[in-house]
Design a protein around this motif. Sequence first.
Motif, PDB file in Angstrom:
ATOM      1  N   ASN A  98       0.732  -1.362   0.090  1.00 18.98           N
ATOM      2  CA  ASN A  98      -0.250   0.031  -0.025  1.00 18.98           C
ATOM      3  C   ASN A  98       0.811   1.194  -0.135  1.00 18.98           C
ATOM      4  N   LYS A  99       2.094   1.133  -0.398  1.00 19.08           N
ATOM      5  CA  LYS A  99       2.932   2.284  -0.233  1.00 19.08           C
ATOM      6  C   LYS A  99       3.214   2.708  -1.826  1.00 19.08           C
ATOM      7  N   ILE A 100       3.138   4.154  -2.062  1.00 23.43           N
ATOM      8  CA  ILE A 100       3.629   4.788  -3.266  1.00 23.43           C
ATOM      9  C   ILE A 100       5.012   5.319  -3.216  1.00 23.43           C
ATOM     10  N   VAL A 101       5.743   4.737  -3.877  1.00 28.95           N
ATOM     11  CA  VAL A 101       7.396   5.067  -3.946  1.00 28.95           C
ATOM     12  C   VAL A 101       7.722   5.704  -5.075  1.00 28.95           C
ATOM     13  N   LEU A 102       8.435   6.774  -5.021  1.00 26.23           N
ATOM     14  CA  LEU A 102       9.033   7.510  -6.171  1.00 26.23           C
ATOM     15  C   LEU A 102      10.638   7.386  -5.914  1.00 26.23           C
ATOM     16  N   ALA A 118       5.622  -2.338  -2.815  1.00 28.18           N
ATOM     17  CA  ALA A 118       5.404  -1.223  -3.317  1.00 28.18           C
ATOM     18  C   ALA A 118       4.653  -0.864  -4.822  1.00 28.18           C
ATOM     19  N   ARG A 119       4.084   0.192  -4.939  1.00 29.76           N
ATOM     20  CA  ARG A 119       3.892   0.867  -6.295  1.00 29.76           C
ATOM     21  C   ARG A 119       4.651   1.880  -6.271  1.00 29.76           C
ATOM     22  N   LEU A 120       5.266   1.964  -7.873  1.00 36.44           N
ATOM     23  CA  LEU A 120       6.177   2.773  -7.965  1.00 36.44           C
ATOM     24  C   LEU A 120       5.986   3.943  -9.101  1.00 36.44           C
ATOM     25  N   VAL A 121       6.779   4.945  -8.850  1.00 37.71           N
ATOM     26  CA  VAL A 121       6.937   6.042 -10.161  1.00 37.71           C
ATOM     27  C   VAL A 121       8.351   5.766 -10.313  1.00 37.71           C
ATOM     28  N   VAL A 122       8.784   5.224 -11.311  1.00 36.83           N
ATOM     29  CA  VAL A 122      10.273   5.284 -11.944  1.00 36.83           C
ATOM     30  C   VAL A 122      10.765   6.404 -12.673  1.00 36.83           C
ATOM     31  N   SER A 123      11.443   6.998 -12.054  1.00 41.56           N
ATOM     32  CA  SER A 123      11.949   8.185 -13.042  1.00 41.56           C
ATOM     33  C   SER A 123      13.399   8.227 -13.476  1.00 41.56           C
ATOM     34  N   ASP A 124      13.986   8.869 -14.457  1.00 41.94           N
ATOM     35  CA  ASP A 124      15.069   8.725 -15.006  1.00 41.94           C
ATOM     36  C   ASP A 124      15.270   9.834 -16.001  1.00 41.94           C
ATOM     37  N   ILE A 125      16.373  10.417 -16.412  1.00 38.57           N
ATOM     38  CA  ILE A 125      16.566  11.335 -17.331  1.00 38.57           C
ATOM     39  C   ILE A 125      16.531  10.407 -18.735  1.00 38.57           C
ATOM     40  N   ASP A 126      16.902   9.214 -18.750  1.00 39.06           N
ATOM     41  CA  ASP A 126      17.075   8.275 -19.776  1.00 39.06           C
ATOM     42  C   ASP A 126      15.661   7.465 -19.994  1.00 39.06           C
ATOM     43  N   PRO A 127      14.920   7.749 -20.964  1.00 43.10           N
ATOM     44  CA  PRO A 127      13.758   6.969 -21.042  1.00 43.10           C
ATOM     45  C   PRO A 127      13.865   5.382 -21.389  1.00 43.10           C
ATOM     46  N   ALA A 128      14.794   5.226 -22.105  1.00 37.87           N
ATOM     47  CA  ALA A 128      15.132   3.860 -22.492  1.00 37.87           C
ATOM     48  C   ALA A 128      15.100   2.939 -21.294  1.00 37.87           C
ATOM     49  N   SER A 129      16.217   3.461 -20.529  1.00 37.21           N
ATOM     50  CA  SER A 129      16.876   2.572 -19.240  1.00 37.21           C
ATOM     51  C   SER A 129      15.570   2.623 -18.232  1.00 37.21           C
ATOM     52  N   GLY A 130      14.966   3.839 -17.911  1.00 44.01           N
ATOM     53  CA  GLY A 130      13.937   3.961 -17.138  1.00 44.01           C
ATOM     54  C   GLY A 130      12.689   2.972 -17.481  1.00 44.01           C
ATOM     55  N   SER A 131      12.200   3.031 -18.665  1.00 42.98           N
ATOM     56  CA  SER A 131      10.865   2.145 -19.204  1.00 42.98           C
ATOM     57  C   SER A 131      11.442   0.667 -18.957  1.00 42.98           C
ATOM     58  N   CYS A 189       3.074  11.629 -10.103  1.00 43.07           N
ATOM     59  CA  CYS A 189       2.970  10.598  -9.183  1.00 43.07           C
ATOM     60  C   CYS A 189       1.685  10.645  -8.423  1.00 43.07           C
ATOM     61  N   ILE A 190       1.413  11.727  -7.953  1.00 37.87           N
ATOM     62  CA  ILE A 190      -0.049  12.080  -7.264  1.00 37.87           C
ATOM     63  C   ILE A 190      -1.151  11.861  -8.216  1.00 37.87           C
ATOM     64  N   GLU A 191      -1.349  12.346  -9.598  1.00 37.32           N
ATOM     65  CA  GLU A 191      -2.005  11.923 -10.576  1.00 37.32           C
ATOM     66  C   GLU A 191      -2.514  10.549 -10.797  1.00 37.32           C
ATOM     67  N   THR A 192      -1.323   9.685 -10.773  1.00 29.88           N
ATOM     68  CA  THR A 192      -1.503   8.401 -10.913  1.00 29.88           C
ATOM     69  C   THR A 192      -1.712   7.706  -9.915  1.00 29.88           C
ATOM     70  N   TYR A 193      -1.398   7.987  -8.928  1.00 31.54           N
ATOM     71  CA  TYR A 193      -1.524   6.968  -7.396  1.00 31.54           C
ATOM     72  C   TYR A 193      -1.980   7.759  -6.378  1.00 31.54           C
ATOM     73  N   GLY A 194      -2.467   9.050  -6.594  1.00 31.77           N
ATOM     74  CA  GLY A 194      -3.329   9.788  -5.391  1.00 31.77           C
ATOM     75  C   GLY A 194      -2.581  10.316  -4.135  1.00 31.77           C
ATOM     76  N   GLN A 195      -1.381   9.609  -4.252  1.00 26.84           N
ATOM     77  CA  GLN A 195      -0.492   9.860  -3.014  1.00 26.84           C
ATOM     78  C   GLN A 195       1.051   9.549  -3.094  1.00 26.84           C
ATOM     79  N   LEU A 196       1.917  10.065  -2.412  1.00 28.42           N
ATOM     80  CA  LEU A 196       3.138   9.685  -2.389  1.00 28.42           C
ATOM     81  C   LEU A 196       3.720   9.328  -0.850  1.00 28.42           C
TER      82      LEU A 196
END
Length: 254
Positions: free
Chosen positions: A7-11, A32-45, A78-85
């Motif tokens: 039930n945790k949202i993690v960035l 956890a449910r995650l927002v994975v961020s990176d400057i590089d879209p290929a590796s982050g995706s 992150c907030i739009e997707t999961y409603g919280q952080l």
Amino acid sequence: MSDRMINKIVLVTGGGAGIGQAACHAFAREGARLVVSDIDPASGSATVDAIRNDGGDAHFVQADVSKAADVKAMVDQCIETYGQLDCAFNNAGIEGDVAVPITEALEETWDRVLDVNLKSVFLCMKYQLMHMQQRGTGSIVNTASIAGLVGGTFGAAYFASKHGVVGLTKAAAIEYGRAGIRVNAVCPGVIETDMADRSMGDNEKLQDVVRAQYPLRRFGRAEEVAESVVWLCSDAASFVTGQSLAVDGGFVAT
Ligand code: NAD
């Protein structure tokens, strides 16, 4: 798998490679449910795809953590997707020039290293704390380094940036403790990632010299840092804040 992060949202920033990637997988394994961020879209995706293939829940958001607009958009998404952080691992970083003395260091490199390693942590926390403060709960872990605890040669911008992360972590922990938010840092020693490869290359002599400075006589693995990060974020560390935890095979104890 356990359920420490259910039930945790993690960035996670810098989630496309190395320590950030390992942390994303560790958080996902703990539910956890995650927002994975990176400057590089290929590796982050790719990190997101791997988590989803294992049955986890993750979304990719591209962001350059040195840019305020990107960081704000990342937290908003992150907030739009999961409603919280609930938890954030502010981890993205660069090494800069690792073999250049101060007298030969370039101003542009200094600015970029400080922007990506230190300003980024300020920007990330600024937008994360705004949201966490409203909810009265949250846990943040920033990636510093043993270079944030001790000095060294040839890489002054990196040492300065990581000492800055340690100070910023303490300041945020003190400011936001009463809001129910914990803020800690991890300080890895040499960890076998692309960054370590870029810094030491295949110079085996240098690797042997550095390895000999570690009581455990080896370099660390990204998964070993990830474990500490998950623990610091989890409720198991509920009375731990303002700390900079060395995950370094004993290096700073010497
Ligand atoms: P890495 O180079 O393997 O991965 C870093 C990730 O951050 C990459 O996916 C990269 O695309 C991303 N990134 C770089 N600049 C970015 C930016 N401006 N915005 C968003 N993402 C960006 O590095 P790593 O070894 O995993 O290092 C992760 C963190 O750990 C860094 O802060 C680093 O300083 C720190 N650290 C690493 C070591 C080590 O030995 N590997 C030791 C101590 C601390």
